[in-house]
Design a protein around this motif. Structure first.
Motif, PDB file in Angstrom:
ATOM      1  N   ILE A   5       0.858  -1.185   0.000  1.00  0.00           N
ATOM      2  CA  ILE A   5       0.000   0.000   0.000  1.00  0.00           C
ATOM      3  C   ILE A   5       0.893   1.232   0.000  1.00  0.00           C
ATOM      4  N   THR A   6       0.675   2.123  -0.958  1.00  0.00           N
ATOM      5  CA  THR A   6       1.399   3.384  -1.003  1.00  0.00           C
ATOM      6  C   THR A   6       0.410   4.492  -1.330  1.00  0.00           C
ATOM      7  N   SER A   7       0.833   5.725  -1.164  1.00  0.00           N
ATOM      8  CA  SER A   7       0.001   6.864  -1.546  1.00  0.00           C
ATOM      9  C   SER A   7       0.882   7.898  -2.219  1.00  0.00           C
ATOM     10  N   PHE A   8       0.252   8.738  -3.012  1.00  0.00           N
ATOM     11  CA  PHE A   8       0.974   9.799  -3.695  1.00  0.00           C
ATOM     12  C   PHE A   8       0.010  10.923  -4.018  1.00  0.00           C
ATOM     13  N   ASN A   9       0.573  12.071  -4.324  1.00  0.00           N
ATOM     14  CA  ASN A   9      -0.204  13.247  -4.700  1.00  0.00           C
ATOM     15  C   ASN A   9      -0.305  13.274  -6.220  1.00  0.00           C
ATOM     16  N   ILE A  10      -1.510  13.279  -6.733  1.00  0.00           N
ATOM     17  CA  ILE A  10      -1.716  13.225  -8.187  1.00  0.00           C
ATOM     18  C   ILE A  10      -1.214  14.495  -8.879  1.00  0.00           C
ATOM     19  N   ASN A  11      -1.008  15.576  -8.119  1.00  0.00           N
ATOM     20  CA  ASN A  11      -0.517  16.823  -8.703  1.00  0.00           C
ATOM     21  C   ASN A  11       1.003  16.861  -8.828  1.00  0.00           C
ATOM     22  N   ASN A  12       1.697  15.915  -8.213  1.00  0.00           N
ATOM     23  CA  ASN A  12       3.150  15.825  -8.345  1.00  0.00           C
ATOM     24  C   ASN A  12       3.492  15.010  -9.588  1.00  0.00           C
TER      25      ASN A  12
ATOM     26  N   LYS B 254      -8.018  10.150 -15.128  1.00  0.00           N
ATOM     27  CA  LYS B 254      -9.113  10.057 -14.149  1.00  0.00           C
ATOM     28  C   LYS B 254      -9.121  11.262 -13.219  1.00  0.00           C
ATOM     29  N   LYS B 255      -8.197  12.167 -13.407  1.00  0.00           N
ATOM     30  CA  LYS B 255      -8.029  13.313 -12.502  1.00  0.00           C
ATOM     31  C   LYS B 255      -9.304  14.151 -12.388  1.00  0.00           C
ATOM     32  N   SER B 256     -10.095  14.205 -13.432  1.00  0.00           N
ATOM     33  CA  SER B 256     -11.299  15.041 -13.415  1.00  0.00           C
ATOM     34  C   SER B 256     -12.353  14.539 -12.425  1.00  0.00           C
ATOM     35  N   ILE B 257     -12.340  13.244 -12.077  1.00  0.00           N
ATOM     36  CA  ILE B 257     -13.337  12.730 -11.131  1.00  0.00           C
ATOM     37  C   ILE B 257     -12.810  12.696  -9.700  1.00  0.00           C
ATOM     38  N   ILE B 258     -11.511  12.929  -9.524  1.00  0.00           N
ATOM     39  CA  ILE B 258     -10.898  12.873  -8.197  1.00  0.00           C
ATOM     40  C   ILE B 258     -11.047  14.229  -7.517  1.00  0.00           C
ATOM     41  N   THR B 259     -11.574  14.228  -6.283  1.00  0.00           N
ATOM     42  CA  THR B 259     -11.817  15.487  -5.567  1.00  0.00           C
ATOM     43  C   THR B 259     -10.757  15.818  -4.532  1.00  0.00           C
ATOM     44  N   ASP B 260      -9.812  14.907  -4.295  1.00  0.00           N
ATOM     45  CA  ASP B 260      -8.721  15.141  -3.362  1.00  0.00           C
ATOM     46  C   ASP B 260      -7.433  14.769  -4.091  1.00  0.00           C
ATOM     47  N   SER B 261      -6.339  15.395  -3.765  1.00  0.00           N
ATOM     48  CA  SER B 261      -5.103  15.153  -4.510  1.00  0.00           C
ATOM     49  C   SER B 261      -4.387  13.854  -4.117  1.00  0.00           C
ATOM     50  N   ILE B 262      -4.762  13.247  -2.996  1.00  0.00           N
ATOM     51  CA  ILE B 262      -4.088  12.030  -2.542  1.00  0.00           C
ATOM     52  C   ILE B 262      -4.757  10.800  -3.152  1.00  0.00           C
ATOM     53  N   VAL B 263      -3.924   9.942  -3.740  1.00  0.00           N
ATOM     54  CA  VAL B 263      -4.385   8.688  -4.341  1.00  0.00           C
ATOM     55  C   VAL B 263      -3.659   7.549  -3.635  1.00  0.00           C
ATOM     56  N   TYR B 264      -4.399   6.506  -3.325  1.00  0.00           N
ATOM     57  CA  TYR B 264      -3.827   5.334  -2.667  1.00  0.00           C
ATOM     58  C   TYR B 264      -3.673   4.211  -3.682  1.00  0.00           C
TER      59      TYR B 264
ATOM     60  N   LYS C 132     -16.567  12.445  -6.097  1.00  0.00           N
ATOM     61  CA  LYS C 132     -17.877  12.994  -5.741  1.00  0.00           C
ATOM     62  C   LYS C 132     -18.840  11.885  -5.323  1.00  0.00           C
ATOM     63  N   LYS C 133     -18.648  10.680  -5.837  1.00  0.00           N
ATOM     64  CA  LYS C 133     -19.541   9.565  -5.521  1.00  0.00           C
ATOM     65  C   LYS C 133     -19.250   8.922  -4.174  1.00  0.00           C
ATOM     66  N   GLN C 134     -17.972   8.768  -3.820  1.00  0.00           N
ATOM     67  CA  GLN C 134     -17.618   8.094  -2.566  1.00  0.00           C
ATOM     68  C   GLN C 134     -16.191   8.434  -2.138  1.00  0.00           C
ATOM     69  N   ASP C 135     -15.903   8.180  -0.871  1.00  0.00           N
ATOM     70  CA  ASP C 135     -14.592   8.528  -0.318  1.00  0.00           C
ATOM     71  C   ASP C 135     -13.464   7.620  -0.795  1.00  0.00           C
ATOM     72  N   LEU C 136     -13.704   6.337  -0.949  1.00  0.00           N
ATOM     73  CA  LEU C 136     -12.653   5.388  -1.325  1.00  0.00           C
ATOM     74  C   LEU C 136     -13.046   4.637  -2.603  1.00  0.00           C
ATOM     75  N   GLU C 137     -13.214   5.381  -3.679  1.00  0.00           N
ATOM     76  CA  GLU C 137     -13.618   4.792  -4.960  1.00  0.00           C
ATOM     77  C   GLU C 137     -12.400   4.282  -5.732  1.00  0.00           C
ATOM     78  N   ILE C 138     -12.555   3.134  -6.333  1.00  0.00           N
ATOM     79  CA  ILE C 138     -11.507   2.593  -7.196  1.00  0.00           C
ATOM     80  C   ILE C 138     -11.627   3.307  -8.538  1.00  0.00           C
ATOM     81  N   VAL C 139     -10.619   4.134  -8.859  1.00  0.00           N
ATOM     82  CA  VAL C 139     -10.657   4.925 -10.079  1.00  0.00           C
ATOM     83  C   VAL C 139      -9.948   4.230 -11.243  1.00  0.00           C
TER      84      VAL C 139
END
Length: 118
Positions: free
Chosen positions: A52-59, A71-81, A100-107
């Motif tokens: 399990i890792t995480s990263f900032n999609i803006n980096n 998929k960036k357009s549907i992500i509402t927070d910059s952190i991706v797991y 927008k649909k859920q907190d832990l959505e598989i994108v």
């Protein structure tokens, strides 16, 4: 003669399974996209991820992670797991984010052979 035919059949079946002959080197796991992390852990994989890792999609992202940029357009927070399950001859990775649909959505979700280089 029957023993030789049976041996060939068994070796062929093992070879097909081991070399993962019915799968592409990299495939999308469409059954997981849009579902949540709980579904992936309990229903699809039936276990916790091996990595399990995480990263900032803006980096800046590496080539492996770069697939989720579209998929960036549907992500509402910059952190991706990023969750990865390891199997004998392949790996499966999902990217989970707040949408927008859920907190832990598989994108995004992929299955890939262990020898694939990204």
């Amino acid at each position: 003669m029957k023993k030789i035919a049976l041996l060939i059949l068994i070796l062929s079946a093992v070879g097909i399974w081991y070399f993962d002959a019915f799968h592409e080197p990299v495939e999308t796991i469409d059954d997981l996209i849009g579902k949540n992390l709980d579904f992936a852990n309990k229903v699809y994989f039936k276990s916790e991820a091996d990595e399990i890792t995480s990263f900032n999609i803006n980096n800046s992202l590496n080539e492996f992670q770069g697939g989720i940029v579209n998929k960036k357009s549907i992500i509402t927070d910059s952190i991706v797991y990023q969750y990865t399950w390891k199997y004998l001859n392949h790996k499966e990775t999902i990217w989970v984010a707040k949408t927008k649909k859920q907190d832990l959505e598989i994108v995004d979700a992929i299955r890939y052979k262990k020898n694939v280089k990204f």
